[in-house]
Design a protein around this motif. Structure first.
Motif, PDB file in Angstrom:
ATOM      1  N   LEU A 159       7.003  33.779  29.637  1.00  0.00           N
ATOM      2  CA  LEU A 159       7.326  33.761  31.066  1.00  0.00           C
ATOM      3  C   LEU A 159       8.083  35.032  31.465  1.00  0.00           C
ATOM      4  CD1 LEU A 159       7.271  32.194  33.720  1.00  0.00           C
ATOM      5  CD2 LEU A 159       9.393  31.060  33.021  1.00  0.00           C
ATOM      6  N   ALA A 160       8.961  35.484  30.587  1.00  0.00           N
ATOM      7  CA  ALA A 160       9.674  36.740  30.855  1.00  0.00           C
ATOM      8  C   ALA A 160       8.687  37.901  30.976  1.00  0.00           C
ATOM      9  CB  ALA A 160      10.684  37.013  29.735  1.00  0.00           C
ATOM     10  N   GLY A 161       7.653  37.904  30.140  1.00  0.00           N
ATOM     11  CA  GLY A 161       6.636  38.950  30.231  1.00  0.00           C
ATOM     12  C   GLY A 161       5.857  38.889  31.531  1.00  0.00           C
ATOM     13  N   VAL A 162       5.541  37.674  31.972  1.00  0.00           N
ATOM     14  CA  VAL A 162       4.824  37.521  33.247  1.00  0.00           C
ATOM     15  C   VAL A 162       5.648  38.098  34.392  1.00  0.00           C
ATOM     16  CG1 VAL A 162       3.909  35.854  34.909  1.00  0.00           C
ATOM     17  CG2 VAL A 162       3.540  35.490  32.461  1.00  0.00           C
ATOM     18  N   VAL A 163       6.922  37.729  34.451  1.00  0.00           N
ATOM     19  CA  VAL A 163       7.782  38.155  35.558  1.00  0.00           C
ATOM     20  C   VAL A 163       8.109  39.643  35.453  1.00  0.00           C
ATOM     21  CG1 VAL A 163      10.034  37.831  36.638  1.00  0.00           C
ATOM     22  CG2 VAL A 163       8.738  35.845  35.817  1.00  0.00           C
ATOM     23  N   GLU A 167       6.288  43.162  37.897  1.00  0.00           N
ATOM     24  CA  GLU A 167       7.000  44.151  38.728  1.00  0.00           C
ATOM     25  C   GLU A 167       6.639  45.581  38.324  1.00  0.00           C
ATOM     26  OE1 GLU A 167       8.803  43.258  41.275  1.00  0.00           O
ATOM     27  OE2 GLU A 167       8.448  41.128  40.833  1.00  0.00           O
ATOM     28  N   ASN A 168       5.560  45.709  37.515  1.00  0.00           N
ATOM     29  CA  ASN A 168       5.074  47.016  37.060  1.00  0.00           C
ATOM     30  C   ASN A 168       6.104  47.775  36.240  1.00  0.00           C
ATOM     31  OD1 ASN A 168       2.491  46.789  38.327  1.00  0.00           O
ATOM     32  ND2 ASN A 168       3.463  47.239  40.296  1.00  0.00           N
ATOM     33  N   LEU A 169       6.982  47.047  35.584  1.00  0.00           N
ATOM     34  CA  LEU A 169       7.932  47.695  34.686  1.00  0.00           C
ATOM     35  C   LEU A 169       7.246  47.991  33.360  1.00  0.00           C
ATOM     36  CD1 LEU A 169      11.051  45.489  35.447  1.00  0.00           C
ATOM     37  CD2 LEU A 169      10.566  47.789  36.294  1.00  0.00           C
ATOM     38  N   ALA A 170       7.712  49.013  32.670  1.00  0.00           N
ATOM     39  CA  ALA A 170       7.034  49.470  31.462  1.00  0.00           C
ATOM     40  C   ALA A 170       7.270  48.512  30.300  1.00  0.00           C
ATOM     41  CB  ALA A 170       7.520  50.872  31.100  1.00  0.00           C
ATOM     42  N   LEU A 171       6.382  48.630  29.289  1.00  0.00           N
ATOM     43  CA  LEU A 171       6.487  47.774  28.111  1.00  0.00           C
ATOM     44  C   LEU A 171       7.704  48.124  27.270  1.00  0.00           C
ATOM     45  CD1 LEU A 171       2.740  47.562  27.086  1.00  0.00           C
ATOM     46  CD2 LEU A 171       4.231  45.591  27.438  1.00  0.00           C
ATOM     47  N   SER A 172       8.062  49.397  27.209  1.00  0.00           N
ATOM     48  CA  SER A 172       9.206  49.790  26.377  1.00  0.00           C
ATOM     49  C   SER A 172      10.501  49.102  26.795  1.00  0.00           C
ATOM     50  CB  SER A 172       9.374  51.305  26.381  1.00  0.00           C
ATOM     51  OG  SER A 172       8.291  51.928  25.709  1.00  0.00           O
ATOM     52  N   PRO A 173      10.851  49.072  28.093  1.00  0.00           N
ATOM     53  CA  PRO A 173      12.048  48.313  28.488  1.00  0.00           C
ATOM     54  C   PRO A 173      11.929  46.821  28.197  1.00  0.00           C
ATOM     55  CG  PRO A 173      11.447  49.873  30.201  1.00  0.00           C
ATOM     56  CD  PRO A 173      10.332  49.876  29.219  1.00  0.00           C
TER      57      PRO A 173
END
Length: 460
Positions: A159-163, A167-173
């Motif tokens: 669920l954290a990954g979905v949210v 928001e188009n945040l990068a995978l590294s963060p």
């Protein structure tokens, strides 16, 4: 035969310290989806690279599970092993977050292999900790509570990954967030868990139905089941002699058939799951949508799991394991069918949400029923050795699934991977039926009187 161990806890938290397993399961579940996406998106890797990462990880886990099982038996420090495992996860996830280019792919593979090297430390320690801290009457509910904490954590991580990625945040963060979750479990273990004054060994887990079921259900990466147990193979002449005698004795027992069916399940599951994320990405889904599809799988698994023990007792383990295998093969065929039809992104997302949700429910019922059948087949036998055989077959299936996925990425297609997964799982159905018949004949021979047909005896 005793009733299946309960999969529904008397209360959500059998002990407050079990909450320590929620954040780390969120972290590992999130990584299982984020790692192939990291390879495919920022590193511009291919399906082949995803299969290579899974193969290396599974190969390392096989060797590491033997080592950590040996450590768990000789040094009963569960708390230290958990701290080492979860602290290692946090540090390694931070290292993975620092990988940004395709040229750094070897570094990613190395870091992920090290994740595999430390993963079994926590698996052995957590199962033994529950075995040591709960009485026999409390253990079924305790293991069920532990499993639910694992599922809640897995759902939370997805669920954290979905949210986050919506928001188009990068995978590294996002990997940094997963590292923070692993560190949260480090803190929870440090302040909330103490070792038991009555240590047990890994052999005791094999002798406990609830512990066995929990260990078999544990999966580490790419949502592929890998039933690892500590194995120390005896390669002496006497060891080979015992192996030959065992093979002759097993000719009329249901256990080889169960092991064969389980091998096919693990092989096809690993082939499908390793291939699935590259397929979803190639079909046009974004990172957030891919996490959502995986969330549907874990959520339905979590919803189905508590009732799986009751349903096993009501319908019988063998009929249920066959029905679950059949349903899972239909799910594979359904995904293969999607490759024949050009769909827009919204339709691809909806269809895969349904298909992967069905697969999640099926594995919940399969894992409970199959663990009961395996435990029943081990009655009166040297469970540790035979579980070593099961572990070895699980490891071979995991590596073979990764290798086959990699080969099909070069010489085949997503469609062929899914069709082979479905067909291979269907082949396991006659093996489960033959196992039921072999058990019926064995009981008949032992009792000296006819037994009812196999289908009528599977409620035990």
């Amino acid at each position: 035969m005793e009733n299946p161990p309960s999969t529904r806890p008397r209360r959500l938290l059998a002990r407050n310290w079990l909450v320590a397993f929620v954040p780390v399961n969120a972290a590992t579940s999130g990584l299982g989806v984020a790692l192939p996406l990291l390879i495919l998106i920022p590193l511009h890797g291919a399906w082949t690279d995803v299969a290579l990462a899974a193969g290396l990880f599974n190969g390392v886990v096989i060797v590491a599970s033997m080592f950590w099982g040996w450590v768990s038996d000789r040094f009963p420090t569960r708390r230290k092993l958990l701290l080492l495992n979860y602290l290692g996860f946090g540090v390694l996830y931070l290292g993975l977050a620092a990988v940004h280019t395709h040229a750094e792919l070897p570094l990613l593979l190395t870091l992920y292999a090290v994740v595999g090297a430390i993963s079994p430390a926590g698996t052995s320690a957590s199962n033994l900790l529950i075995l040591e801290k709960f009485t026999p009457s409390e253990r079924p509910s305790a293991y069920a509570s532990f499993q639910l904490m694992s599922i809640l954590g897995s759902v939370g991580g997805l669920l954290a990954g979905v949210v986050w990625l919506d928001e188009n945040l990068a995978l590294s963060p996002f990997l940094i967030l997963l590292a923070a979750l692993a560190f949260a479990s480090v803190a929870a273990v440090w302040f909330g868990i103490r070792d038991s004054p009555h240590p047990r060994t890994t052999r005791h887990v094999a002798a406990d139905p609830a512990g066995l079921a929990s260990r078999i259900r544990h999966s580490l990466a790419f949502h592929g089941p890998v039933p690892f147990f500590p194995v120390r193979p005896d390669l002496s002449r006497a060891g080979w002699g015992r192996l030959r005698r065992w093979a002759r004795e097993e000719a009329h027992h249901e256990l080889p058939l169960i092991l064969g069916a389980s091998f096919l399940f693990n092989l096809t599951s690993n082939l499908f799951n390793i291939t699935y994320t590259p397929y979803l990405y190639a079909a046009g889904l974004g990172a957030s949508s891919i996490f959502l599809v995986n969330l549907a799988n874990n959520a339905t698994q979590g919803l189905a799991y508590p009732s799986s023990g009751t349903l096993t007792g009501r319908l019988g383990a063998n009929p249920l394991v066959r029905e679950a295998s059949y349903a899972r093969s239909l799910g594979y065929f359904a995904v293969a069918g999607l490759t024949f039809v050009p769909l827009v992104a919204g339709a691809v997302l909806f269809a895969n949400l349904i298909a992967y949700a069905i697969l999640g429910a099926a594995i919940a019922f399969y894992s409970t029923a199959s663990s009961i059948l395996l435990f029943r087949a081990l009655e009166g036998r040297e469970a540790g050795t035979l579980l070593g055989v099961n572990s070895a077959l699980g490891g071979i299936a995991a590596i073979a699934g990764a290798a086959l996925s990699g080969a099909l990425s070069v010489f085949g297609s997503f469609r062929w991977a899914f069709l082979l997964s479905a067909g291979g799982l269907l082949v396991s159905l006659p093996l489960w039926a033959a196992a039921a018949e072999a058990r019926r004949r064995r009981i008949e021979a032992a009792d000296g009187r006819p037994s009812p047909p196999a289908g009528a005896t599977q409620r035990d």
